[in-house]
Design a protein around this motif. Structure first.
Motif, PDB file in Angstrom:
ATOM      1  N   LYS A   1       2.092   6.252  -4.114  1.00  0.00           N
ATOM      2  CA  LYS A   1       1.009   5.604  -3.369  1.00  0.00           C
ATOM      3  C   LYS A   1       0.736   6.335  -2.056  1.00  0.00           C
ATOM      4  CE  LYS A   1       1.768   0.901  -5.115  1.00  0.00           C
ATOM      5  NZ  LYS A   1       2.200  -0.468  -4.753  1.00  0.00           N
ATOM      6  N   CYS A   2       1.782   6.823  -1.422  1.00  0.00           N
ATOM      7  CA  CYS A   2       1.626   7.521  -0.140  1.00  0.00           C
ATOM      8  C   CYS A   2       0.983   8.894  -0.300  1.00  0.00           C
ATOM      9  CB  CYS A   2       2.988   7.695   0.535  1.00  0.00           C
ATOM     10  SG  CYS A   2       3.748   6.171   1.117  1.00  0.00           S
TER      11      CYS A   2
ATOM     12  N   LYS B   1      -2.743   8.431  -3.706  1.00  0.00           N
ATOM     13  CA  LYS B   1      -3.769   7.397  -3.748  1.00  0.00           C
ATOM     14  C   LYS B   1      -4.639   7.428  -2.495  1.00  0.00           C
ATOM     15  CE  LYS B   1      -2.069   5.656  -7.594  1.00  0.00           C
ATOM     16  NZ  LYS B   1      -2.779   5.774  -8.886  1.00  0.00           N
TER      17      LYS B   1
ATOM     18  N   SER C   1       0.811  -1.219   0.000  1.00  0.00           N
ATOM     19  CA  SER C   1       0.000   0.000   0.000  1.00  0.00           C
ATOM     20  C   SER C   1       0.840   1.264   0.000  1.00  0.00           C
ATOM     21  CB  SER C   1      -0.926   0.013   1.220  1.00  0.00           C
ATOM     22  OG  SER C   1      -1.857  -1.033   1.166  1.00  0.00           O
TER      23      SER C   1
END
Length: 582
Positions: free
Chosen positions: A467-468, A471, A461
């Motif tokens: 992604k950090c 998203k 994740s």
């Protein structure tokens, strides 16, 4: 460990110490005032006790001797104290914590009131006190209002979610202090590594002409610097150069002793002892630096609740033990969650070199009243904890509590930014987190929360900066930033995760995060997998695991509520401190 020169056991303000003080903790008369008729009945002049209460414990907890969890908005306290002749000196009455509106009478004379449950309340009772026997009466009003800062205190007559029984009235030490007519009321200490010294700002309670403040620093008993600072009206600013600079380090501490004397005509008017640490915290290139070196923070979420005592520690030793136990488990610091901790905890953190993130207890409404109360109290909290070298980060909001519409509501975004900027005005040095967990606006660190229980999924994740920062967080479906804000290269940390519990503990309303585990092997394996999933991401600067201990129905702690450990500290340390050799 080595105590500072000014250390006094149970002294409630360990970083600014005077000799002449009286601890008022102990047995007090107590009365519930359910119809708020006490003042009309003359309770302020004295009242017949309904019960005895053990101050500083709140009446809701067993340690108070009452243990009644039913909300009563108005409560009364009474005790006597004996004063010697204090001459021309002044007598101050301090409450380290009293929630929420506190009124004070001495010998029937009204001495003032103050609002707020998370900062020191001080009343000058000189004009009301007499030599010999004195009667002190205190009335405290509290409520379930969501407009007042309440942190993890419930706002209903029952526990729910991760909120617990409320804490009303006196819940920290009450004490008397004898001071001169003119005295040092505030001192602000700022280490400056580049200039090899200490910036000192001070305030007096009233103007004083032709006076100076003499400051002398000591390292392990040896004088290493001194200066004289002129008093201008009620304040002054000066710089104390040090002959040698010894750094305050995580896991080691390293404190200088400091003596402060207010002088006039070569006579000492007031004197206090303190201490400080030489350290620098800054952010550069996506890293958090302590004393110029990258700092990886292995934090644990610490709510500061104790069985039978709630927000009040059983004693000073319990504060120290919580800290040293966490260090033994492999952590180098804590995030004091939704609580302003007893200042003696910060003292031990200063001594041991234990990181503390200081956090404001939340309000749960967005109104003019809630905004004013939160900002006013938070500024007092920051000012009070500023001098402690252990405090490395300020956390103003958590998970959008009190600002639930911040994602798109410009008013809420502006208010959070106002709090951020007000914090920076007091402290330009330390990082400030505007909204820990998600939906950031202005923030010096991007902090994210995710209670996914699978370490591989947790890693997946967050294993890229994109992604950090761009998203939706998979576990909670929240955005890292609110509308109109984006990533600006801040350090990134995972500041809530874990919260794993055993199946045997999760019954009725008792809960942990995710699916509970069957046994010790699965428990340690799961926690270890989550920690490794985070540590293996090279740009992540640290983590905060949930949490130190079980708290009431929330059974996801590393320790039981009574502080017995679920696993050996050695096993925990192998899981959390991956810098240890195999």
């Amino acid at each position: 460990m080595q105590h500072t020169k000014c250390y006094k056991r149970d002294y409630p303000r360990p970083q600014f110490v005077r000799d002449n003080w009286i601890n008022l903790n102990g047995s007090w008369d107590f009365a519930f005032d359910r119809d708020d008729s006490g003042e009309n009945k003359g309770y302020q002049n004295g009242f017949e006790a309904q019960k005895k209460i053990n101050v500083p414990f709140a009446y809701q907890c067993a340690a108070s001797g009452i243990g009644n969890a039913e909300m009563c908005q108005n409560i009364w306290y009474k005790r006597t104290f004996v004063m010697d002749d204090i001459g021309l000196n002044r007598l101050l009455l301090h409450f380290e914590g009293s929630d929420y509106l506190t009124k004070v009478w001495v010998n029937g004379k009204y001495c003032g009131s103050e609002v707020g449950g998370y900062h020191r309340l001080t009343f000058d009772i000189t004009s009301a006190a007499v030599q010999g026997n004195n009667t002190l009466v205190v009335k405290v009003f509290d409520s379930y209002s969501r407009e007042q800062p309440r942190g993890k205190q419930r706002a209903e007559d029952h526990d729910y979610g991760c909120w617990y029984v409320d804490t009303s009235g006196i819940y920290k030490t009450v004490w008397l202090e004898v001071v001169p007519q003119t005295y040092l009321s505030e001192v602000k200490l700022t280490p400056n590594l580049e200039s090899k010294g200490l910036e000192i700002r001070f305030t007096l309670n009233q103007p004083y002409k032709n006076a100076v403040v003499a400051a002398c620093a000591y390292w392990q008993g040896k004088a290493v610097g001194e200066t004289l600072i002129d008093v201008c009206d009620t304040c002054g600013y000066g710089f104390l150069s040090l002959d040698e600079v010894n750094l305050w380090q995580v896991g080691q501490g390293g404190l200088y002793d400091l003596k402060l004397q207010l002088k006039a005509d070569d006579k000492v008017v007031d004197e206090a002892e303190s201490y400080f640490g030489m350290r620098e915290i800054c952010i550069r290139d996506g890293k958090i630096l302590l004393n110029g070196k990258p700092l990886y923070q292995r934090l644990v979420l610490d709510q500061g609740y104790w069985e039978n005592c709630d927000l009040t520690p059983p004693d000073e030793d319990a504060l120290k033990k919580d800290l040293t136990d966490c260090m033994s488990m492999g952590f180098n610091g804590c995030r004091k969650h939704e609580k302003v901790e007893d200042e003696r905890f910060l003292y031990y953190a200063d001594v041991y070199g234990y990181i503390v993130w200081a956090e404001m207890p939340s309000v749960y409404a967005f109104t003019e009243v809630s905004r004013e109360t939160l900002l006013t109290e938070w500024k007092k909290v920051v000012a009070a904890q500023y001098n402690h070298p252990c405090v490395l980060t300020w956390v103003a909001f958590n998970e959008s509590w009190g600002v639930e519409q911040i994602k798109s509501d410009l008013r809420q975004q502006r208010f959070v930014n106002q709090v951020y900027l007000a914090t920076k005005e007091i402290d330009a040095m330390r990082p400030v987190i505007c909204n820990d967990g998600w939906e950031h606006t202005l923030s010096d660190i991007l902090t994210l929360h995710d209670y996914t229980q699978d370490g591989k999924l947790l890693h997946e994740s967050f294993n890229t900066v994109e992604k950090c920062t761009q998203k939706i967080i998979p576990d909670n479906k929240k955005q890292p930033f609110v509308d109109g804000y984006s990533y600006r290269g801040q350090p990134i940390m995972i500041t809530e995760f874990g919260g794993t519990s055993f199946i045997k503990d999760t019954n009725g309303n008792r809960w942990g995060y995710g699916t509970a585990v069957q046994d010790d092997e699965e428990y340690l394996s799961r926690i270890g997998g989550m920690v490794k999933g985070i540590v293996d991401i090279p740009f992540i600067c640290g983590f905060c695991y949930t949490q130190v201990s079980n708290v009431y129905h929330e059974v996801n702690g590393l320790l039981e509520f009574d502080r017995t450990s679920k696993e050996s500290f050695e096993k925990y340390r192998k899981v959390f401190d991956l810098t240890l050799p195999e």
